[in-house]
Motif scaffolding. Sequence first.
Motif, PDB file in Angstrom:
ATOM      1  N   LEU A   1       0.829  -1.205   0.000  1.00 34.39           N
ATOM      2  CA  LEU A   1       0.000   0.000   0.000  1.00 34.39           C
ATOM      3  C   LEU A   1       0.865   1.258   0.000  1.00 34.39           C
ATOM      4  N   GLU A   2       1.930   1.252   0.797  1.00 33.22           N
ATOM      5  CA  GLU A   2       2.840   2.394   0.811  1.00 33.22           C
ATOM      6  C   GLU A   2       3.552   2.532  -0.536  1.00 33.22           C
TER       7      GLU A   2
ATOM      8  N   ASP B   1       2.328   1.670  -3.464  1.00 37.62           N
ATOM      9  CA  ASP B   1       1.368   2.213  -4.424  1.00 37.62           C
ATOM     10  C   ASP B   1       1.245   3.729  -4.282  1.00 37.62           C
ATOM     11  N   LYS B   2       1.225   4.204  -3.037  1.00 36.42           N
ATOM     12  CA  LYS B   2       1.145   5.654  -2.806  1.00 36.42           C
ATOM     13  C   LYS B   2       2.374   6.361  -3.359  1.00 36.42           C
ATOM     14  N   ALA B   3       3.531   5.775  -3.116  1.00 37.10           N
ATOM     15  CA  ALA B   3       4.772   6.381  -3.610  1.00 37.10           C
ATOM     16  C   ALA B   3       4.806   6.390  -5.131  1.00 37.10           C
ATOM     17  N   SER B   4       4.320   5.311  -5.741  1.00 40.81           N
ATOM     18  CA  SER B   4       4.331   5.218  -7.201  1.00 40.81           C
ATOM     19  C   SER B   4       3.452   6.283  -7.844  1.00 40.81           C
ATOM     20  N   GLU B   5       2.338   6.597  -7.210  1.00 42.11           N
ATOM     21  CA  GLU B   5       1.411   7.575  -7.768  1.00 42.11           C
ATOM     22  C   GLU B   5       1.966   8.997  -7.738  1.00 42.11           C
ATOM     23  N   THR B   6       2.979   9.255  -6.916  1.00 41.55           N
ATOM     24  CA  THR B   6       3.511  10.613  -6.781  1.00 41.55           C
ATOM     25  C   THR B   6       4.918  10.751  -7.361  1.00 41.55           C
ATOM     26  N   LEU B   7       5.289   9.868  -8.282  1.00 50.91           N
ATOM     27  CA  LEU B   7       6.593   9.962  -8.923  1.00 50.91           C
ATOM     28  C   LEU B   7       6.680  11.191  -9.826  1.00 50.91           C
ATOM     29  N   TYR B   8       7.848  11.796  -9.876  1.00 50.59           N
ATOM     30  CA  TYR B   8       8.088  12.926 -10.776  1.00 50.59           C
ATOM     31  C   TYR B   8       9.562  12.963 -11.145  1.00 50.59           C
TER      32      TYR B   8
ATOM     33  N   HIS C   1       8.170   3.247   3.138  1.00 47.68           N
ATOM     34  CA  HIS C   1       8.067   2.059   2.287  1.00 47.68           C
ATOM     35  C   HIS C   1       9.301   1.171   2.446  1.00 47.68           C
ATOM     36  N   LYS C   2      10.480   1.790   2.481  1.00 53.93           N
ATOM     37  CA  LYS C   2      11.722   1.024   2.617  1.00 53.93           C
ATOM     38  C   LYS C   2      11.785   0.310   3.956  1.00 53.93           C
ATOM     39  N   ASN C   3      11.416   0.989   5.032  1.00 51.72           N
ATOM     40  CA  ASN C   3      11.453   0.374   6.366  1.00 51.72           C
ATOM     41  C   ASN C   3      10.470  -0.790   6.462  1.00 51.72           C
ATOM     42  N   LEU C   4       9.286  -0.624   5.895  1.00 47.72           N
ATOM     43  CA  LEU C   4       8.306  -1.705   5.902  1.00 47.72           C
ATOM     44  C   LEU C   4       8.805  -2.898   5.081  1.00 47.72           C
ATOM     45  N   ALA C   5       9.449  -2.606   3.961  1.00 45.77           N
ATOM     46  CA  ALA C   5       9.978  -3.684   3.117  1.00 45.77           C
ATOM     47  C   ALA C   5      11.038  -4.487   3.862  1.00 45.77           C
ATOM     48  N   MET C   6      11.911  -3.804   4.589  1.00 46.93           N
ATOM     49  CA  MET C   6      12.942  -4.499   5.355  1.00 46.93           C
ATOM     50  C   MET C   6      12.329  -5.340   6.470  1.00 46.93           C
ATOM     51  N   ALA C   7      11.301  -4.802   7.130  1.00 47.41           N
ATOM     52  CA  ALA C   7      10.624  -5.560   8.187  1.00 47.41           C
ATOM     53  C   ALA C   7       9.933  -6.793   7.612  1.00 47.41           C
TER      54      ALA C   7
ATOM     55  N   GLY D   1      11.812   4.902 -13.376  1.00 51.48           N
ATOM     56  CA  GLY D   1      10.571   5.558 -12.992  1.00 51.48           C
ATOM     57  C   GLY D   1       9.343   4.668 -13.008  1.00 51.48           C
ATOM     58  N   PRO D   2       8.230   5.149 -13.604  1.00 56.26           N
ATOM     59  CA  PRO D   2       6.947   4.433 -13.555  1.00 56.26           C
ATOM     60  C   PRO D   2       6.996   3.012 -14.102  1.00 56.26           C
ATOM     61  N   ARG D   3       7.853   2.766 -15.078  1.00 55.59           N
ATOM     62  CA  ARG D   3       7.927   1.417 -15.654  1.00 55.59           C
ATOM     63  C   ARG D   3       8.358   0.405 -14.606  1.00 55.59           C
ATOM     64  N   ALA D   4       9.457   0.703 -13.917  1.00 50.57           N
ATOM     65  CA  ALA D   4       9.939  -0.206 -12.866  1.00 50.57           C
ATOM     66  C   ALA D   4       8.970  -0.236 -11.698  1.00 50.57           C
ATOM     67  N   ALA D   5       8.351   0.905 -11.388  1.00 51.40           N
ATOM     68  CA  ALA D   5       7.394   0.955 -10.283  1.00 51.40           C
ATOM     69  C   ALA D   5       6.187   0.072 -10.577  1.00 51.40           C
ATOM     70  N   HIS D   6       5.724   0.093 -11.827  1.00 51.75           N
ATOM     71  CA  HIS D   6       4.579  -0.750 -12.209  1.00 51.75           C
ATOM     72  C   HIS D   6       4.940  -2.228 -12.098  1.00 51.75           C
ATOM     73  N   GLN D   7       6.124  -2.590 -12.554  1.00 56.32           N
ATOM     74  CA  GLN D   7       6.565  -3.983 -12.443  1.00 56.32           C
ATOM     75  C   GLN D   7       6.679  -4.399 -10.983  1.00 56.32           C
ATOM     76  N   MET D   8       7.168  -3.484 -10.153  1.00 56.62           N
ATOM     77  CA  MET D   8       7.306  -3.780  -8.726  1.00 56.62           C
ATOM     78  C   MET D   8       5.939  -3.987  -8.089  1.00 56.62           C
ATOM     79  N   GLU D   9       4.957  -3.186  -8.474  1.00 49.93           N
ATOM     80  CA  GLU D   9       3.598  -3.355  -7.953  1.00 49.93           C
ATOM     81  C   GLU D   9       3.043  -4.726  -8.330  1.00 49.93           C
ATOM     82  N   GLN D  10       3.235  -5.125  -9.585  1.00 50.27           N
ATOM     83  CA  GLN D  10       2.723  -6.416 -10.039  1.00 50.27           C
ATOM     84  C   GLN D  10       3.358  -7.574  -9.275  1.00 50.27           C
TER      85      GLN D  10
END
Length: 236
Positions: free
Chosen positions: A58-59, A61-68, A139-145, A209-218
Motif C-alpha cells: 500500500l505504501e 502504491d502511494k509512492a508510485s502515484e507521486t513519482l516525478y 516504504h523502505k522500512n516496511l519492506a525491510m521488516a 521511474g513508472p515502468r519499474a514501479a509498475h513492475q514492482m507493484e505487479q
Amino acid sequence: MFLVFLSFSIVNAQSIPFPQQNNKHQVTKESLKKRRNLLEWHQLAGLTTLALWLATNLEGDKASETLYRKSDQFAQTLLLTNPQYAVNDPMYLVAMSPLNRHSIAADYFLLKDPTNNAGLYLALKANEEWETKHSAAMHKNLAMATFGMYAITASLAFFSPSKIESESENEDDGPKIYSPIFAHKAMIPIHLASMLLLPGLGARIEKEGPRAAHQMEQVGWTGFGAMSIALLVITF
C-alpha cells in the motif's frame, strides 16, 4: 541464497525421517510437541509477515502515484526566473502545476527558447532521476521488516520436526493428490520469487521511474496473493 535454501528446506522438511530410537514413544511425543509449538509460531509469524507485506504494498502504491522527474523540478525553478514566459501563454501554468509523472516543465523550458535553453535542458536530462513526493523511507522500512519476518517464518518451518506417521497409516492411505499442506507448499516458489525480485525492481525506479514501479507493484501483489493463499489453506 539464504531464502532459497530455506524454501527448499521447507518443501522437503516433511519428508525427512527420524532416526530410529530405543525409546520411540518418548521421542515421538517430544517431537510432536516441538513440531506443534514451532508450527504455531510459524503460522503466527506468517500472519505478521502478510500484514507487513500488505502495508508495504500500500505504501509502495502511494509512492508510485507521486513519482516525478527531478529535471522538471529544477526546470520549474528556472521558469520562475523567467517570468516573461508567462505572458499570454496558458501553457506556462500547466508547466508550473504540481509535479507528477506527466509534468512538462523541462520540455516547456526548452521549447520557449531552444537556442539559449538547450544547454541547461541537456544538463538537466543528463542524469535523469525520479523522485516521489510520498515518504519513500516508510516504504523502505516496511519492506525491510517484511523481508526479516519472511526469513523468520521460513526458519520456523525449517526447524520444525517432520511429522511421524504410523506404519498402518502409510499402508492404508492411498496417494493424496491434494491436501492443504500440498497447496501451502505449492505457493512457496511464487512468493519466494517475488520476495527475491522486489529489491532489484525497487533499485531500478530511480532511473526507470513508472515502468519499474509498475513492475514492482505487479510482483509485490502477486507475492502477497500467493502467501495469502498459503496461509488460508492451512488456517481454515
